[in-house]
Design a protein around this motif. Structure first.
Motif, PDB file in Angstrom:
ATOM      1  N   UNK A   1      -5.202  -8.241 -12.996  1.00  0.00           N
ATOM      2  CA  UNK A   1      -5.150  -7.155 -12.019  1.00  0.00           C
ATOM      3  C   UNK A   1      -4.830  -7.727 -10.640  1.00  0.00           C
ATOM      4  N   UNK A   2      -3.808  -7.178  -9.988  1.00  0.00           N
ATOM      5  CA  UNK A   2      -3.458  -7.602  -8.649  1.00  0.00           C
ATOM      6  C   UNK A   2      -4.102  -6.654  -7.627  1.00  0.00           C
ATOM      7  N   UNK A   3      -4.691  -7.235  -6.589  1.00  0.00           N
ATOM      8  CA  UNK A   3      -5.346  -6.451  -5.550  1.00  0.00           C
ATOM      9  C   UNK A   3      -4.470  -6.489  -4.298  1.00  0.00           C
ATOM     10  N   UNK A   4      -4.020  -5.321  -3.879  1.00  0.00           N
ATOM     11  CA  UNK A   4      -3.112  -5.226  -2.739  1.00  0.00           C
ATOM     12  C   UNK A   4      -3.734  -4.355  -1.656  1.00  0.00           C
ATOM     13  N   UNK A   5      -3.830  -4.893  -0.465  1.00  0.00           N
ATOM     14  CA  UNK A   5      -4.408  -4.149   0.639  1.00  0.00           C
ATOM     15  C   UNK A   5      -3.359  -3.365   1.399  1.00  0.00           C
ATOM     16  N   UNK A   6      -3.755  -2.201   1.885  1.00  0.00           N
ATOM     17  CA  UNK A   6      -2.921  -1.429   2.806  1.00  0.00           C
ATOM     18  C   UNK A   6      -3.726  -1.220   4.075  1.00  0.00           C
ATOM     19  N   UNK A   7      -3.185  -1.690   5.194  1.00  0.00           N
ATOM     20  CA  UNK A   7      -3.875  -1.519   6.463  1.00  0.00           C
ATOM     21  C   UNK A   7      -2.922  -0.901   7.467  1.00  0.00           C
ATOM     22  N   UNK A   8      -3.440  -0.565   8.623  1.00  0.00           N
ATOM     23  CA  UNK A   8      -2.645   0.071   9.669  1.00  0.00           C
ATOM     24  C   UNK A   8      -3.559   0.854  10.575  1.00  0.00           C
ATOM     25  N   UNK A   9      -3.098   1.115  11.767  1.00  0.00           N
ATOM     26  CA  UNK A   9      -3.912   1.851  12.718  1.00  0.00           C
ATOM     27  C   UNK A   9      -4.136   3.286  12.303  1.00  0.00           C
ATOM     28  N   UNK A  10      -5.152   3.901  12.844  1.00  0.00           N
ATOM     29  CA  UNK A  10      -5.452   5.293  12.560  1.00  0.00           C
ATOM     30  C   UNK A  10      -4.247   6.158  12.940  1.00  0.00           C
ATOM     31  N   UNK A  11      -3.868   7.061  12.037  1.00  0.00           N
ATOM     32  CA  UNK A  11      -2.717   7.924  12.276  1.00  0.00           C
ATOM     33  C   UNK A  11      -1.388   7.309  11.886  1.00  0.00           C
ATOM     34  N   UNK A  12      -1.412   6.090  11.346  1.00  0.00           N
ATOM     35  CA  UNK A  12      -0.157   5.428  10.967  1.00  0.00           C
ATOM     36  C   UNK A  12       0.415   5.977   9.662  1.00  0.00           C
ATOM     37  N   UNK A  13      -0.449   6.542   8.828  1.00  0.00           N
ATOM     38  CA  UNK A  13      -0.017   7.075   7.536  1.00  0.00           C
ATOM     39  C   UNK A  13      -0.352   6.166   6.375  1.00  0.00           C
ATOM     40  N   UNK A  14      -1.246   5.207   6.573  1.00  0.00           N
ATOM     41  CA  UNK A  14      -1.570   4.258   5.500  1.00  0.00           C
ATOM     42  C   UNK A  14      -2.190   4.953   4.283  1.00  0.00           C
TER      43      UNK A  14
END
Length: 200
Positions: A1-14
């Motif tokens: 299983x690959x673990x991939x993070x999604x980050x970004x500022x609030x309101x960015x659409x992450x």
């Protein structure tokens, strides 16, 4: 299983990006959902929040008013730090447990959707990190339209987070989200296909 993070500022659409990945077949671990559970269901945390921020953060039924807590917590750096000190240890512990549990499962992709991945040093637990970026103006617009924030609330929340240029130092991939949903889906699908090719 690959673990991939999604980050970004609030309101960015992450989170929208995470939803698209979910429809493509990825499993989702939501930092926001875990955080919500921590502040609403953990009696010890709720008691600490009331002690620090006052009973004004509660509704008439003594349940947490998350909107009111947010207004107070993000009104100053000091208040924000107090909130983080109370909530984040529990949130991060839960996140790490879920990541560890998914690691033991079969092939596939798990998406960790969390704004503070870098601040927590959580990128060390991930195989890849995706950054979702958007203009300041678009972020404010989304926060006002979809979350009901005032202009001041939106700006305070954005400014409370680290800059995208700092996030880029840790990101393996960057998705720019300044156009429509159709364009965002196209970008996510393209990245999905690249990620699948790396793990199969």
């Amino acid at each position: 299983m690959k673990i991939i993070g999604i980050t970004g500022g609030i309101g960015s659409g992450k989170t929208e990006v995470a939803r698209i990945f979910n429809k493509l077949g990825a499993k989702i671990i939501s930092g926001d959902e875990i955080g919500k559970e921590v502040v609403e269901r953990n009696r010890f945390v709720l008691k600490k929040l009331v002690k620090i921020f006052g009973e004004g953060i509660l509704n008439r039924n003594k349940k947490l008013n998350r909107r009111k807590l947010g207004e107070i917590a993000f009104s100053s750096i000091e208040n924000r730090d107090k909130l983080n000190k109370i909530v984040h240890p529990y949130l991060l512990s839960n996140l790490k447990k879920q990541i560890k549990a998914h690691r033991k499962k079969g092939p596939g992709i798990v998406i960790v959707d969390a704004a503070l991945i870098i601040e927590w040093g959580l990128q060390k637990e991930l195989d890849y990190l995706i950054l979702v970026e958007s203009s300041f103006q678009n972020r404010i617009k989304r926060l006002k339209e979809y979350s009901g924030y005032s202009q001041k609330e939106a700006i305070n929340r954005i400014k409370a987070q680290i800059k995208d240029r700092t996030r880029r130092e840790y990101a393996d991939y960057v998705i720019r989200n300044d156009k429509d949903l159709k364009e965002l889906k196209r970008k996510v699908l393209f990245l999905w296909e690249r990620l699948i090719s790396k793990i199969t």
